[in-house]
Design an enzyme around this catalytic site. Structure first.
Site, PDB file in Angstrom:
ATOM      1  N   ASP A 173       0.747  -1.263   0.000  1.00  0.00           N
ATOM      2  CA  ASP A 173       0.000   0.000   0.000  1.00  0.00           C
ATOM      3  C   ASP A 173       0.776   1.313   0.000  1.00  0.00           C
ATOM      4  O   ASP A 173       0.589   2.144  -0.854  1.00  0.00           O
ATOM      5  CB  ASP A 173      -0.916   0.055   1.221  1.00  0.00           C
ATOM      6  CG  ASP A 173      -1.905  -1.080   1.224  1.00  0.00           C
ATOM      7  OD1 ASP A 173      -1.771  -1.991   0.404  1.00  0.00           O
ATOM      8  OD2 ASP A 173      -2.813  -1.032   2.052  1.00  0.00           O
ATOM      9  N   GLU A 421       1.734  -8.549  11.613  1.00  0.00           N
ATOM     10  CA  GLU A 421       1.578  -8.130  10.217  1.00  0.00           C
ATOM     11  C   GLU A 421       2.949  -7.793   9.597  1.00  0.00           C
ATOM     12  O   GLU A 421       3.232  -8.120   8.465  1.00  0.00           O
ATOM     13  CB  GLU A 421       0.641  -6.920  10.165  1.00  0.00           C
ATOM     14  CG  GLU A 421       0.195  -6.527   8.773  1.00  0.00           C
ATOM     15  CD  GLU A 421      -0.749  -5.336   8.785  1.00  0.00           C
ATOM     16  OE1 GLU A 421      -0.955  -4.729   9.869  1.00  0.00           O
ATOM     17  OE2 GLU A 421      -1.290  -4.999   7.705  1.00  0.00           O
TER      18      GLU A 421
END
Ligand code: 9WN
Length: 457
Positions: A173, A421
């Site tokens: 992202d 993550e």
């Protein structure tokens, strides 16, 4: 190697996936990502293919039931009951597109096509080949439609490479790769909105995308809506259009897996078309992504890096990120010399070859660049899926020792810092979402597929 009990690690990974199953699909991580994400689901199915075939199938079925009429697999399928993530279904307003599903809430963009790969893993690892054969039979035409969408609507140039319209489509992202393209986009009108990730993550100020970046993400969705998600129109004038390396590398490998699936199903009708897709990618991959010849001309021979290509500025995006190494996964790089250079470069202090690093797993950007931030999302931290691609690619090209060091580095991070993550490359600190599904799923693969029985060709 440090002392890690792989049986314990495996059990913890299984528990993580089990804990993220909500009865219909597996979420990436509670509170932060409470919906279904497309490429996460594919990674999760790879993990589940070793331990729970039925679950792996259910996850992919749920996702593919939300396929758009034009073949697109949306990057998010929403769970109406969950309110902790913005932007949600109402914001995307996909009813503007005649292709969108009528009764299921989804986003209006896509993500890398890992699903043919996981479908093959499911069959290969299944104890019940009848069940997995039926699943392959069900998903095969849907996979073809998805890949055809990518090879047409997202590739009018017929380059075999995919154009993305939003950084979120890349899966990476807030990578610095998108900075210049985003800087060109001036926000005209932005509705007021409240970010929810700032609440869901500890230490959010330093670890998630900046507000400036997030505003651009949201503004681009508003623009997509103005185009009614019509790719043909967007192709003419959308301000963000990038031929993406990671996406295209995955599609190339996925097309090869589609051939494997077609062979299992003895399905001959689509073979020519898939082979054409593969051929197109082979013809154009270097032209679009590998400006080495140019570098040679101007005397910069120290790196052999692949770069994303910006269709608007008509130039390579020469940001040094982990994307540059993902083509190792494709097996498309013919010259040993180029691979040697790339591997040597990864092993310098720019990436992981120095005592200052916690492990040999590879950070998401070159640590010597000013855009490197050790804790901020895709701008520096270690991500397990990106390392998994490189681990498989290195094995394929015979760099066994280095590949195994990366694998051990990942095991150390996970065993001592949790299934997170992403991770700080200097301290190993776990960051972002907790109990993160694809981290657990790919650890399962790296424990179970040690002999590399599932290779990429
Ligand atoms: C936007 C779910 C997703 C991953 C992406 C990752 C992150 C979303 C976000 O989380 O993106 O899609 O809200 O930041 O970058 O790769 O699929 O895990």
């Amino acid at each position: 190697m440090i002392n890690i009990n792989l049986n314990d690690l495996l059990e913890d990974a299984k528990k993580t996936l089990e804990g993220n199953w909500n009865g219909k699909f597996t979420i990436p991580s509670a509170t932060l990502y409470p919906h279904q994400w497309s490429w996460d689901t594919a990674f999760i199915s790879i993990g589940n293919s070793y331990i729970n075939t039925e679950r792996a199938i259910k996850d992919l079925e749920f996702l593919f039931n939300a396929q758009w009429k034009n073949g697109m697999i949306p990057h998010i399928v929403f769970n109406d009951k969950e309110k902790t993530y913005f932007p949600a279904a109402d914001f995307y307003d996909i009813s503007r597109s005649p292709n969108a599903p009528k009764t299921i809430g989804t986003s209006g963009m896509t993500q890398p096509p890992m699903h043919a790969i996981s479908s093959y893993y499911i069959h290969k690892n299944s104890q019940n080949k009848k069940e997995s054969f039926e699943f392959l039979n069900w998903i095969f035409p849907k996979l073809i439609n998805f890949h055809r969408y990518l090879m047409t609507q997202r590739d009018p140039e017929k380059s075999g490479l995919v154009t993305i319209f939003h950084p979120w489509e890349s899966g990476l992202d807030d990578s610095p790769t998108w900075d210049d393209a985003l800087a060109r986009i001036k926000i005209q009108h932005l509705i007021t909105f409240k970010r929810l990730d700032v609440i869901a993550v500890e230490g959010a100020k330093d670890t998630i995308p900046t507000d400036d970046m997030y505003n651009k993400f949201i503004y681009l969705i508003e623009l997509m809506k103005q185009y009614n998600y019509d790719e043909n129109e967007m192709y003419k004038s959308f301000p963000f259009k990038i031929k993406a390396i990671v996406f295209s590398s995955i599609l190339y490998v996925a097309n090869k897996y589609l051939i494997k699936i077609a062979n299992i199903l003895e399905e001959k009708n689509n073979i020519n078309e898939i082979n054409q897709w593969i051929y197109r990618t082979e013809q154009h991959f270097f032209k679009y992504f590998f400006p080495l010849d140019n570098q040679r001309r101007i005397g910069q021979t120290e790196e052999a890096l692949f770069y994303n290509y910006d269709l608007v500025s008509k130039n390579w995006v020469t940001k040094k990120t982990i994307s540059s190494f993902i083509p190792l996964y494709t097996g498309l790089i013919p010259k040993k010399d180029d691979i040697d250079k790339m591997v040597k470069w990864i092993q310098t202090a720019h990436w992981c070859g120095d005592d200052k690093f916690h492990t040999l797993a590879i950070p998401s950007t070159d640590t010597a660049e000013q855009y490197f931030k050790e804790k901020r999302y895709w701008r520096g931290p270690i991500w397990i899926n990106a390392n998994w691609f490189i681990y498989l690619g290195l094995k394929k090209y015979g760099y066994i020792e280095f590949a195994n060091q990366i694998r051990e580095g990942i095991f150390e991070l996970v065993a001592n810092h949790g299934f997170r993550e992403y991770y700080d490359p200097f301290t190993g600190e776990g960051l972002g979402g907790k109990s993160f599904s694809w981290t657990a799923a790919l650890v399962i693969d790296m424990i179970k597929n040690k002999k590399m029985e599932i290779d990429i060709d």
